[in-house]
Motif scaffolding. Sequence first.
Motif, short mmCIF file in Angstrom:
data_model
loop_
_atom_site.label_atom_id
_atom_site.label_comp_id
_atom_site.label_asym_id
_atom_site.label_seq_id
_atom_site.Cartn_x
_atom_site.Cartn_y
_atom_site.Cartn_z
N GLU A 16 -4.11 9.16 -21.46
CA GLU A 16 -5.18 8.27 -21.00
C GLU A 16 -6.43 9.08 -20.69
OE1 GLU A 16 -3.89 5.93 -17.65
OE2 GLU A 16 -2.15 5.21 -18.74
N SER A 17 -6.24 10.28 -20.12
CA SER A 17 -7.35 11.15 -19.71
C SER A 17 -7.07 12.57 -20.17
CB SER A 17 -7.50 11.15 -18.18
OG SER A 17 -7.66 9.83 -17.71
N SER A 18 -8.13 13.28 -20.50
CA SER A 18 -8.04 14.70 -20.83
C SER A 18 -8.85 15.46 -19.79
CB SER A 18 -8.60 14.98 -22.22
OG SER A 18 -7.85 14.31 -23.20
N TRP A 19 -8.27 16.52 -19.24
CA TRP A 19 -8.91 17.28 -18.17
C TRP A 19 -9.28 18.66 -18.67
CZ3 TRP A 19 -10.44 15.31 -13.57
CH2 TRP A 19 -10.00 14.01 -13.29
N GLY A 20 -10.49 19.09 -18.31
CA GLY A 20 -11.01 20.40 -18.69
C GLY A 20 -11.24 21.28 -17.48
N GLU A 21 -12.22 22.16 -17.60
CA GLU A 21 -12.50 23.15 -16.56
C GLU A 21 -13.16 22.50 -15.35
OE1 GLU A 21 -16.08 22.84 -19.20
OE2 GLU A 21 -13.93 22.91 -19.55
N LEU A 22 -13.04 23.19 -14.20
CA LEU A 22 -13.72 22.74 -12.99
C LEU A 22 -15.23 22.85 -13.18
CD1 LEU A 22 -11.49 24.41 -10.25
CD2 LEU A 22 -11.52 21.99 -10.92
N LYS A 40 0.84 -1.20 0.00
CA LYS A 40 0.00 0.00 0.00
C LYS A 40 0.87 1.24 0.00
CE LYS A 40 -3.62 2.69 1.33
NZ LYS A 40 -3.12 3.96 0.90
N GLN A 41 0.57 2.15 -0.90
CA GLN A 41 1.26 3.43 -0.98
C GLN A 41 0.43 4.48 -0.24
OE1 GLN A 41 4.36 3.75 -2.58
NE2 GLN A 41 4.11 1.53 -2.45
N PRO A 42 1.05 5.59 0.15
CA PRO A 42 0.27 6.65 0.81
C PRO A 42 -0.85 7.18 -0.08
CG PRO A 42 2.63 7.05 1.01
CD PRO A 42 2.46 5.92 0.04
N SER A 43 -1.94 7.59 0.53
CA SER A 43 -3.04 8.22 -0.20
C SER A 43 -2.56 9.54 -0.79
CB SER A 43 -4.22 8.49 0.74
OG SER A 43 -4.74 7.27 1.22
N THR A 44 -3.14 9.91 -1.93
CA THR A 44 -2.77 11.14 -2.62
C THR A 44 -3.96 12.09 -2.63
OG1 THR A 44 -1.29 9.89 -4.08
CG2 THR A 44 -1.98 12.08 -4.83
N LYS A 45 -3.71 13.36 -2.28
CA LYS A 45 -4.77 14.36 -2.33
C LYS A 45 -4.97 14.78 -3.78
CE LYS A 45 -6.58 18.56 -0.24
NZ LYS A 45 -7.90 18.18 -0.62
N GLY A 46 -6.23 14.85 -4.20
CA GLY A 46 -6.53 15.27 -5.56
C GLY A 46 -6.13 16.71 -5.78
N PRO A 47 -5.41 17.01 -6.86
CA PRO A 47 -4.95 18.37 -7.12
C PRO A 47 -6.09 19.34 -7.43
CG PRO A 47 -4.40 16.94 -8.96
CD PRO A 47 -4.99 16.06 -7.89
N ALA A 48 -5.93 20.59 -7.01
CA ALA A 48 -6.98 21.61 -7.13
C ALA A 48 -7.35 21.93 -8.58
CB ALA A 48 -6.55 22.88 -6.40
N ASP A 49 -6.49 21.65 -9.53
CA ASP A 49 -6.85 21.93 -10.92
C ASP A 49 -7.69 20.81 -11.54
OD1 ASP A 49 -4.62 20.21 -10.89
OD2 ASP A 49 -3.89 20.94 -12.82
N MET A 50 -7.86 19.69 -10.81
CA MET A 50 -8.64 18.55 -11.30
C MET A 50 -9.84 18.23 -10.42
SD MET A 50 -5.32 16.25 -12.27
CE MET A 50 -6.15 14.79 -12.78
N PHE A 51 -9.88 18.83 -9.21
CA PHE A 51 -10.94 18.51 -8.25
C PHE A 51 -11.38 19.77 -7.50
CE2 PHE A 51 -8.40 14.67 -8.74
CZ PHE A 51 -9.36 13.70 -8.93
N THR A 52 -12.65 19.83 -7.17
CA THR A 52 -13.19 20.85 -6.27
C THR A 52 -13.47 20.16 -4.95
OG1 THR A 52 -14.22 22.07 -8.07
CG2 THR A 52 -15.14 22.41 -5.86
N GLY A 53 -12.99 20.73 -3.84
CA GLY A 53 -13.22 20.13 -2.53
C GLY A 53 -12.16 19.10 -2.19
N ASP A 54 -12.39 18.40 -1.08
CA ASP A 54 -11.41 17.41 -0.59
C ASP A 54 -11.65 16.05 -1.23
OD1 ASP A 54 -9.96 19.11 1.06
OD2 ASP A 54 -11.38 18.86 2.70
#
Length: 133
Positions: free
Chosen positions: A118-124, A6-20
Amino acid sequence: MELQPKQPSTKGPADMFTGDVWFDVVANGQEPSRLRVNLVRFAPGARTAWHSHAVGQTLHVTEGRGLVQARGGEVVELRPGDTVHTPPGEWHWHGAAPANFMSHLAMWEGVGESGGPESSWGELVTDEEYGSR
């Protein structure tokens, strides 16, 4: 056989996620496998940005209540045991309902030797889009 500790959990980056949002890599297949699996945990109201996957994505809700929307479609409520598939290239977002935590397994495939993202990311996702149900 290979044990993958098991690796440490990763916090989702603010440019890809809103909130925790936190995720744990469950599987990151090496060629010839292209399997990718993350366990993703969303705090109430947290969500992804708009995004798409080159080979599609399957989500399986393990606990809580969530929301998902394909671009141009209705916001759909998710409950434990629900599974959603988004086809290749479909722009969508997913996250927790406003008053609930939500966890899901996110499963997708890498693109293999063909290359490309693999994935394309757009606006929040805006508060208006999130609350449009």
